[in-house]
Design an enzyme around this catalytic site. Structure first.
Site, short mmCIF file in Angstrom:
data_model
loop_
_atom_site.label_atom_id
_atom_site.label_comp_id
_atom_site.label_asym_id
_atom_site.label_seq_id
_atom_site.Cartn_x
_atom_site.Cartn_y
_atom_site.Cartn_z
N LYS A 174 -4.17 0.90 -5.54
CA LYS A 174 -4.08 -0.56 -5.54
C LYS A 174 -5.36 -1.15 -4.96
CE LYS A 174 -2.97 -4.16 -3.01
NZ LYS A 174 -3.83 -5.11 -3.70
N GLU A 249 -7.56 3.53 7.75
CA GLU A 249 -8.93 3.24 8.20
C GLU A 249 -8.98 1.74 8.41
OE1 GLU A 249 -11.06 5.52 8.73
OE2 GLU A 249 -10.38 7.20 7.51
N CYS A 283 -16.84 -2.25 8.12
CA CYS A 283 -16.05 -1.82 9.28
C CYS A 283 -16.91 -1.06 10.29
CB CYS A 283 -14.87 -0.99 8.83
SG CYS A 283 -15.36 0.28 7.68
N GLU A 380 -13.35 -8.60 15.72
CA GLU A 380 -14.12 -8.23 14.53
C GLU A 380 -14.38 -9.50 13.73
OE1 GLU A 380 -12.23 -6.02 11.31
OE2 GLU A 380 -13.98 -4.72 11.29
P1 NAP Z 1 -6.54 -6.37 4.12
O1 NAP Z 1 -6.05 -7.75 4.03
O2 NAP Z 1 -5.95 -5.50 5.15
O3 NAP Z 1 -6.37 -5.75 2.66
C1 NAP Z 1 -6.62 -4.41 2.35
C2 NAP Z 1 -5.75 -4.00 1.18
O4 NAP Z 1 -4.39 -4.05 1.56
C3 NAP Z 1 -5.89 -4.93 -0.03
O5 NAP Z 1 -5.76 -4.16 -1.20
C4 NAP Z 1 -4.71 -5.86 0.14
O6 NAP Z 1 -4.29 -6.47 -1.05
C5 NAP Z 1 -3.66 -4.89 0.66
N1 NAP Z 1 -2.56 -5.52 1.38
C6 NAP Z 1 -2.54 -6.74 2.01
N2 NAP Z 1 -1.32 -6.95 2.57
C7 NAP Z 1 -0.55 -5.85 2.29
C8 NAP Z 1 0.79 -5.45 2.60
N3 NAP Z 1 1.60 -6.24 3.32
N4 NAP Z 1 1.23 -4.26 2.16
C9 NAP Z 1 0.43 -3.44 1.44
N5 NAP Z 1 -0.85 -3.76 1.10
C10 NAP Z 1 -1.34 -4.95 1.53
O7 NAP Z 1 -8.08 -6.26 4.39
P2 NAP Z 1 -9.24 -6.98 3.61
O8 NAP Z 1 -9.11 -8.43 3.95
O9 NAP Z 1 -9.24 -6.58 2.19
O10 NAP Z 1 -10.54 -6.27 4.28
C11 NAP Z 1 -11.06 -6.65 5.54
C12 NAP Z 1 -10.57 -5.77 6.69
O11 NAP Z 1 -10.56 -4.39 6.33
C13 NAP Z 1 -11.45 -5.81 7.90
O12 NAP Z 1 -10.67 -5.97 9.05
C14 NAP Z 1 -12.18 -4.47 7.95
O13 NAP Z 1 -12.58 -4.00 9.17
C15 NAP Z 1 -11.21 -3.57 7.33
N6 NAP Z 1 -11.91 -2.46 6.68
C16 NAP Z 1 -11.90 -1.23 7.27
C17 NAP Z 1 -12.56 -0.16 6.68
C18 NAP Z 1 -12.56 1.22 7.30
O14 NAP Z 1 -12.99 2.16 6.68
N7 NAP Z 1 -12.06 1.40 8.50
C19 NAP Z 1 -13.24 -0.34 5.49
C20 NAP Z 1 -13.23 -1.60 4.91
C21 NAP Z 1 -12.55 -2.65 5.51
P3 NAP Z 1 -4.75 -8.00 -1.39
O15 NAP Z 1 -6.21 -7.95 -1.57
O16 NAP Z 1 -4.01 -8.27 -2.63
O17 NAP Z 1 -4.34 -8.84 -0.22
#
Ligand code: NAP
Ligand code: MG
Length: 477
Positions: A174, A249, A283, A380
């Site tokens: 996804k 992650e 991240c 962050e």
């Molecule tokens: P996010 O809102 O957590 O979304 C990540 C993924 O999860 C997206 O595909 C999102 O879909 C999905 N998602 C959202 N709500 C969900 C739920 N309730 N159940 C299952 N899946 C769900 O994060 P983001 O806004 O895309 O990315 C930013 C964040 O990710 C930052 O905090 C960053 O630090 C973190 N990040 C961490 C890493 C690492 O390797 N540690 C790498 C990249 C990013 P939708 O897009 O449809 O909402």
């Protein structure tokens, strides 16, 4: 390559059951350029069930050599389509084209690594005390759900999908709503390269609506997630109901520690890209800098000069280093942090505003002498903002480094070997580099301590994480 705009299930593109679509905006131009199908719960249910069938009816029992061969072919087809994939990545998230090309190449390398790993994934023989013969098996789990974010859409999709497939699982991927295109292309290209239909399903759709259907589906054995800590917490909670395996992650607030004995001028020159690359939406961004006081002001001066030289602009130009933020919403979030810093009278050494013209741009921003209680220091930001503080005492500095709830990455700059090792042991984080800013190596484990996550991507550790460990004992008498 035509822009993929449907879900990819059972080896073919098709529309989502409910007919929902989401429009994508190019963040550099603010123009809508495509509408993509958005999967709902019915699509998830049928995709998981047919992934399970594809797994049981072939993929699970394919000889490892054959599995490796298919994954090598996937890597080859990805390389053949590198430019088209890079253009898609650039359009959907505003990634500078040179970075996009590197990241597609990285995705292909990940497939090559795990294609080779399939036949080098050894078990153990164990000298159990009762004699006989005891050995371990690493067995695939079944259907694995991979949920990925928008900041590195293609490489992260590859570094979850490739080891999961290599270990013999089927995958439902996804992508984030803002970045479905390269994931969809991955599904189709992998199938074209020989991956059987149903073994890799790609379903874009709203995380809040269908992500939870996927996470709680009874046939999904493991959820591998990259994204925010808050969604990670929710996934862990949902997974706990039937003890699903999870790897997460999550966020970071990584330190960049510069000692006066280091080649600090080199550190100052190279550090801007350690935090501003990908417009700070990383991240691993080194967003908290600790600089030994005796070199703090000259370091800051060089660091700001190097930051001002960064080429911010059109992602389509080969020279561009920093593109726009991914969305108007992401820029607004970052600007809230900057407003807080302004209100508190924080020292802006450079940046803080929007460049003129279209696109969700923000200038790389350097905040100096930031009080460690402030939001900008603690949370962050996920945008082009860095905070610097001077330090006098190593132990006190390390206490502040480890006061963060995160522990993903970090850098240490020193020429004193004993200090380097002492500090590397003391920093609570899953990934560190000494006199460098590299965090990601295909061959080495990547992941976080504390609220930065559980489990590891990349290296052999990731492949182990997509298996169950079984012990088998054979009596000899
Ligand atoms: P996010 O809102 O957590 O979304 C990540 C993924 O999860 C997206 O595909 C999102 O879909 C999905 N998602 C959202 N709500 C969900 C739920 N309730 N159940 C299952 N899946 C769900 O994060 P983001 O806004 O895309 O990315 C930013 C964040 O990710 C930052 O905090 C960053 O630090 C973190 N990040 C961490 C890493 C690492 O390797 N540690 C790498 C990249 C990013 P939708 O897009 O449809 O909402
Ligand atoms: Mg989100």
């Amino acid at each position: 390559m035509t822009i993929p705009n449907q879900i990819f299930v059972d080896g073919a593109f098709r529309n989502a059951c409910e007919g929902k679509r989401t429009s994508l905006t190019n963040p550099a131009t603010e123009a809508v350029f495509v509408e993509v199908a958005s999967a709902g719960p019915a699509d998830i249910n049928s995709a998981v069930e047919s992934a399970q069938a594809a797994w049981e009816n072939g993929w699970r029992d394919l000889p490892p050599g054959k599995r490796g061969e298919i994954l090598f072919n996937v890597a080859r087809v990805l390389r053949e389509n590198l430019e088209a994939l890079a253009q898609l990545e650039m359009q959907q998230i505003g990634k500078p084209i040179a970075d996009a090309r590197d990241e597609i190449g990285l995705g292909a390398r990940v497939f090559e690594f795990y294609a080779g790993a399939v036949t080098k994934f050894y078990g153990q023989t164990i000298p159990v005390s009762r004699g006989g013969f005891d050995f371990t098996l690493r067995q695939p789990m079944g259907v694995v759900a991979c949920i990925v974010p928008w900041n590195f859409p293609f490489p992260i999709a590859c570094w979850k999908t490739a080891p999961a497939l290599a270990a013999g699982n089927a995958v439902v991927l996804k992508p984030a709503s803002l970045s479905p295109l390269t994931a969809l292309a991955l599904g189709e290209l992998a199938h074209r390269a020989g991956l059987p239909a149903g073994v890799l399903q790609v379903l874009p759709g709203a995380g809040s609506a269908m992500g939870e259907t996927l996470v709680t589906h009874r046939l999904v054995r493991k959820v591998s997630f990259t994204g925010s800590t808050s969604v990670g917490q929710r996934i862990m909670e949902l997974a706990s109901r039937d003890i699903k395996r999870v790897s997460l992650e999550l966020g970071g607030k990584s330190p960049n520690i510069v000692f006066a004995d280091a080649d600090w001028a080199r550190a100052a020159e190279s550090s801007p890209m350690s935090v501003f690359a990908n417009t700070g939406q990383d991240c691993c961004a080194r967003s908290r800098m600790f600089v030994e006081r005796s070199v703090y002001e000259p370091f800051l001066e060089k660091f700001v000069a190097a930051t001002r030289k960064l080429v911010v602009g059109d992602p389509a130009s080969d020279q561009t280093q920093i593109g726009p933020l991914v969305s108007a919403g992401q820029r607004a979030t970052v600007e809230e942090f900057l407003a807080d810093a302004k209100k508190k009278g924080t020292r802006f050494a450079c940046g803080g505003g929007r460049p003129a013209g279209k696109g969700y741009y923000l200038e790389p921003t350097v905040l100096a002498d930031v009080p460690t209680g402030d939001r900008c220091w603690r949370e962050e930001i996920f945008g082009p903002v860095v905070c610097l503080v001077p330090f006098d005492d190593e132990a006190a500095m390390l206490r502040e480094v480890n006061a963060s709830p995160y522990g993903l990455s970090g850098s240490i700059w020193t020429n004193d070997l004993r200090r380097a090792l002492r500090v590397a042991r003391a920093v609570e984080s899953g990934v560190l580099s000494i006199n460098s800013h590299s965090s990601v190596h295909v061959e080495a484990p990547f992941g976080g301590f504390k609220q930065s996550g559980v489990g590891r991507d990349l290296g052999m550790a990731a492949m182990e994480g997509y298996t169950e460990l079984k012990n088998v004992y054979i009596a000899e008498s």
